[in-house]
Design a protein around this motif. Structure first.
Motif, PDB file in Angstrom:
ATOM      1  N   ARG A 112       0.773  -1.249   0.194  1.00 14.70           N
ATOM      2  CA  ARG A 112       0.261  -0.132   0.017  1.00 14.70           C
ATOM      3  C   ARG A 112       1.116   1.270   0.063  1.00 14.70           C
ATOM      4  NH1 ARG A 112      -3.331   2.686   4.780  1.00 14.70           N
ATOM      5  NH2 ARG A 112      -4.596   4.027   3.656  1.00 14.70           N
ATOM      6  N   LEU A 113       1.923   1.335   0.969  1.00 16.02           N
ATOM      7  CA  LEU A 113       2.838   2.555   0.930  1.00 16.02           C
ATOM      8  C   LEU A 113       3.628   2.593  -0.393  1.00 16.02           C
ATOM      9  CD1 LEU A 113       3.905   4.766   2.393  1.00 16.02           C
ATOM     10  CD2 LEU A 113       5.523   3.349   3.411  1.00 16.02           C
ATOM     11  N   THR A 114       3.998   1.567  -0.913  1.00 23.10           N
ATOM     12  CA  THR A 114       4.716   1.627  -2.370  1.00 23.10           C
ATOM     13  C   THR A 114       3.651   2.247  -3.432  1.00 23.10           C
ATOM     14  OG1 THR A 114       6.242   0.019  -1.897  1.00 23.10           O
ATOM     15  CG2 THR A 114       5.859   0.415  -4.118  1.00 23.10           C
ATOM     16  N   ARG A 115       2.382   1.695  -3.458  1.00 25.07           N
ATOM     17  CA  ARG A 115       1.398   2.051  -4.299  1.00 25.07           C
ATOM     18  C   ARG A 115       1.155   3.616  -4.129  1.00 25.07           C
ATOM     19  NH1 ARG A 115      -4.019   2.869  -3.585  1.00 25.07           N
ATOM     20  NH2 ARG A 115      -3.964   1.649  -1.854  1.00 25.07           N
ATOM     21  N   LEU A 116       0.969   4.151  -2.908  1.00 27.24           N
ATOM     22  CA  LEU A 116       0.665   5.297  -2.641  1.00 27.24           C
ATOM     23  C   LEU A 116       1.673   6.416  -2.800  1.00 27.24           C
ATOM     24  CD1 LEU A 116      -1.697   5.030   0.566  1.00 27.24           C
ATOM     25  CD2 LEU A 116      -2.422   5.612  -1.678  1.00 27.24           C
ATOM     26  N   CYS A 117       2.988   5.890  -2.635  1.00 33.80           N
ATOM     27  CA  CYS A 117       4.121   6.558  -3.165  1.00 33.80           C
ATOM     28  C   CYS A 117       4.154   7.104  -4.627  1.00 33.80           C
ATOM     29  CB  CYS A 117       5.410   6.081  -2.765  1.00 33.80           C
ATOM     30  SG  CYS A 117       5.900   6.169  -1.096  1.00 33.80           S
ATOM     31  N   GLY A 118       3.961   6.194  -5.509  1.00 35.69           N
ATOM     32  CA  GLY A 118       3.692   6.194  -7.024  1.00 35.69           C
ATOM     33  C   GLY A 118       2.640   7.036  -7.278  1.00 35.69           C
ATOM     34  N   GLU A 119       1.565   7.133  -6.503  1.00 37.22           N
ATOM     35  CA  GLU A 119       0.166   7.910  -6.660  1.00 37.22           C
ATOM     36  C   GLU A 119       0.311   9.264  -6.349  1.00 37.22           C
ATOM     37  OE1 GLU A 119      -3.145   5.461  -5.546  1.00 37.22           O
ATOM     38  OE2 GLU A 119      -2.712   3.644  -7.053  1.00 37.22           O
ATOM     39  N   LEU A 120       0.914   9.423  -5.273  1.00 39.15           N
ATOM     40  CA  LEU A 120       0.590  10.565  -4.429  1.00 39.15           C
ATOM     41  C   LEU A 120       1.917  11.622  -4.179  1.00 39.15           C
ATOM     42  CD1 LEU A 120      -1.897   9.615  -1.307  1.00 39.15           C
ATOM     43  CD2 LEU A 120      -2.511  10.785  -3.620  1.00 39.15           C
ATOM     44  N   LEU A 121       2.843  11.140  -4.346  1.00 42.68           N
ATOM     45  CA  LEU A 121       4.290  11.726  -3.948  1.00 42.68           C
ATOM     46  C   LEU A 121       4.537  12.558  -5.187  1.00 42.68           C
ATOM     47  CD1 LEU A 121       6.250  12.170  -1.763  1.00 42.68           C
ATOM     48  CD2 LEU A 121       7.580  10.432  -2.865  1.00 42.68           C
ATOM     49  N   PHE A 122       4.547  13.936  -4.917  1.00 47.86           N
ATOM     50  CA  PHE A 122       4.990  14.681  -5.956  1.00 47.86           C
ATOM     51  C   PHE A 122       6.554  14.967  -5.788  1.00 47.86           C
ATOM     52  CE2 PHE A 122       0.793  17.287  -6.905  1.00 47.86           C
ATOM     53  CZ  PHE A 122       0.300  16.353  -7.514  1.00 47.86           C
ATOM     54  N   SER A 123       6.945  15.299  -4.619  1.00 45.18           N
ATOM     55  CA  SER A 123       8.421  15.556  -4.248  1.00 45.18           C
ATOM     56  C   SER A 123       8.787  15.252  -2.797  1.00 45.18           C
ATOM     57  CB  SER A 123       8.571  17.115  -4.747  1.00 45.18           C
ATOM     58  OG  SER A 123       7.981  17.701  -3.442  1.00 45.18           O
ATOM     59  N   ALA A 124       9.968  15.098  -2.805  1.00 46.41           N
ATOM     60  CA  ALA A 124      10.482  14.769  -1.231  1.00 46.41           C
ATOM     61  C   ALA A 124      11.837  15.315  -1.038  1.00 46.41           C
ATOM     62  CB  ALA A 124      10.584  13.296  -0.903  1.00 46.41           C
ATOM     63  N   ASP A 125      12.006  16.015   0.100  1.00 43.61           N
ATOM     64  CA  ASP A 125      13.283  16.632   0.291  1.00 43.61           C
ATOM     65  C   ASP A 125      13.561  16.433   1.874  1.00 43.61           C
ATOM     66  OD1 ASP A 125      15.540  18.102   0.311  1.00 43.61           O
ATOM     67  OD2 ASP A 125      14.641  20.021  -0.259  1.00 43.61           O
ATOM     68  N   GLY A 126      14.652  16.650   2.518  1.00 44.94           N
ATOM     69  CA  GLY A 126      14.949  16.686   3.808  1.00 44.94           C
ATOM     70  C   GLY A 126      16.066  17.393   4.462  1.00 44.94           C
ATOM     71  N   SER A 127      16.081  17.497   5.654  1.00 42.03           N
ATOM     72  CA  SER A 127      16.959  18.275   6.451  1.00 42.03           C
ATOM     73  C   SER A 127      16.932  18.068   7.697  1.00 42.03           C
ATOM     74  CB  SER A 127      16.597  19.941   6.273  1.00 42.03           C
ATOM     75  OG  SER A 127      17.613  20.588   6.854  1.00 42.03           O
ATOM     76  N   ALA A 128      18.206  17.722   8.337  1.00 44.34           N
ATOM     77  CA  ALA A 128      18.367  17.144   9.732  1.00 44.34           C
ATOM     78  C   ALA A 128      17.480  15.910   9.903  1.00 44.34           C
ATOM     79  CB  ALA A 128      18.171  18.259  10.530  1.00 44.34           C
ATOM     80  N   ASN A 129      16.710  15.874  10.627  1.00 44.52           N
ATOM     81  CA  ASN A 129      15.704  14.660  10.928  1.00 44.52           C
ATOM     82  C   ASN A 129      14.248  14.792  10.359  1.00 44.52           C
ATOM     83  OD1 ASN A 129      14.827  16.379  12.844  1.00 44.52           O
ATOM     84  ND2 ASN A 129      14.257  14.610  14.330  1.00 44.52           N
ATOM     85  N   ILE A 130      14.049  15.696   9.668  1.00 44.74           N
ATOM     86  CA  ILE A 130      12.810  16.119   8.842  1.00 44.74           C
ATOM     87  C   ILE A 130      12.758  15.745   7.554  1.00 44.74           C
ATOM     88  CG2 ILE A 130      11.028  17.907   8.411  1.00 44.74           C
ATOM     89  CD1 ILE A 130      11.143  17.696  11.252  1.00 44.74           C
ATOM     90  N   THR A 131      11.688  15.204   6.827  1.00 43.09           N
ATOM     91  CA  THR A 131      11.535  15.028   5.571  1.00 43.09           C
ATOM     92  C   THR A 131      10.066  15.440   5.161  1.00 43.09           C
ATOM     93  OG1 THR A 131      12.617  12.632   5.639  1.00 43.09           O
ATOM     94  CG2 THR A 131      11.276  13.113   3.770  1.00 43.09           C
ATOM     95  N   VAL A 132      10.099  16.329   4.081  1.00 42.59           N
ATOM     96  CA  VAL A 132       8.950  16.875   3.682  1.00 42.59           C
ATOM     97  C   VAL A 132       8.576  16.454   2.254  1.00 42.59           C
ATOM     98  CG1 VAL A 132       8.034  19.275   2.884  1.00 42.59           C
ATOM     99  CG2 VAL A 132       9.720  19.212   4.723  1.00 42.59           C
ATOM    100  N   LEU A 133       7.241  15.650   2.509  1.00 40.14           N
ATOM    101  CA  LEU A 133       6.764  15.170   1.329  1.00 40.14           C
ATOM    102  C   LEU A 133       5.546  15.982   0.747  1.00 40.14           C
ATOM    103  CD1 LEU A 133       6.620  11.382   2.819  1.00 40.14           C
ATOM    104  CD2 LEU A 133       8.453  12.516   1.524  1.00 40.14           C
ATOM    105  N   ARG A 134       5.626  16.298  -0.303  1.00 43.06           N
ATOM    106  CA  ARG A 134       4.526  17.029  -1.130  1.00 43.06           C
ATOM    107  C   ARG A 134       3.447  15.853  -1.763  1.00 43.06           C
ATOM    108  NH1 ARG A 134       4.566  22.225   0.854  1.00 43.06           N
ATOM    109  NH2 ARG A 134       6.862  22.880   0.820  1.00 43.06           N
ATOM    110  N   THR A 135       2.394  16.286  -1.670  1.00 39.76           N
ATOM    111  CA  THR A 135       1.266  15.353  -2.320  1.00 39.76           C
ATOM    112  C   THR A 135       0.200  16.225  -3.095  1.00 39.76           C
ATOM    113  OG1 THR A 135      -0.642  15.467  -0.633  1.00 39.76           O
ATOM    114  CG2 THR A 135       1.178  14.136  -0.349  1.00 39.76           C
ATOM    115  N   PRO A 136      -0.671  15.656  -3.833  1.00 34.73           N
ATOM    116  CA  PRO A 136      -1.811  16.609  -4.202  1.00 34.73           C
ATOM    117  C   PRO A 136      -2.706  17.197  -3.213  1.00 34.73           C
ATOM    118  CG  PRO A 136      -2.062  14.335  -5.402  1.00 34.73           C
ATOM    119  CD  PRO A 136      -0.969  14.364  -4.229  1.00 34.73           C
TER     120      PRO A 136
END
Length: 166
Positions: A83-107
């Motif tokens: 499910r997580l793999t499928r949703l990464c393909g469907e919903l993940l627009f971009s990903a970036d990180g800094s220190a211990n934070i990851t920022v994921l962009r979706t629709p």
């Protein structure tokens, strides 16, 4: 039209889930009409509780409008990893990180749905998530793990085999 009959909570919620999984439904009013056509009358308050109970959320459809979606999208055999793999393909627009934070962009409207899938996927590298409308913050257990987690999500989205637990 069928005669309106009372339905058990479980039966009503199963029907609501099936409607959401098989049709593009954008409002509670549409759901209420479909239930009524099946002989079930509900109040708006009951329908709101049912939607919350089954984990229904509104997400942006490919057409640009918002529609209801529920977890696993009708595939009870799908694992949390799949499910997580499928949703990464469907919903993940971009990903970036800094220190211990990851920022994921979706629709728009997809972040809480996506965060729920991340939280359901037991990964020792992740402390937790915080979701807005179109952004998920993922907190890494590793003080410098933000970029590494971002790459793991991007790898999943592109079909690369996941590394470690994510």
């Amino acid at each position: 039209m069928k005669a309106l009959v009372p339905a058990t909570k479980a039966a009503r919620q199963a029907l609501v889930r099936r409607l959401i999984e098989t049709e593009r439904i954008g409002s509670q009013g549409e759901i209420a009409l479909r239930l009524e056509a099946e002989g079930i009358s509900v109040t708006q308050a009951t329908l709101s509780r049912d939607l919350a109970d089954i984990g229904a959320v509104k997400v942006r459809a490919a057409s640009g409008g918002h529609v209801y979606a529920v977890g696993n999208e009708g595939d009870p055999e799908e694992t949390t990893d799949e499910r997580l793999t499928r949703l990464c393909g469907e919903l993940l627009f971009s990903a970036d990180g800094s220190a211990n934070i990851t920022v994921l962009r979706t629709p728009s409207g997809g972040a809480q749905y996506f965060a729920s899938a991340i939280d359901s996927h037991d990964d020792a590298d992740i402390v937790g998530t915080v979701a807005g409308d179109d952004t998920v913050l993922v907190i890494s257990r590793d003080p410098d793990g933000g970029l590494r987690l971002a790459q793991k999500f991007l790898d999943r989205a592109s079909g690369v085999a996941p590394h470690s637990d994510l």
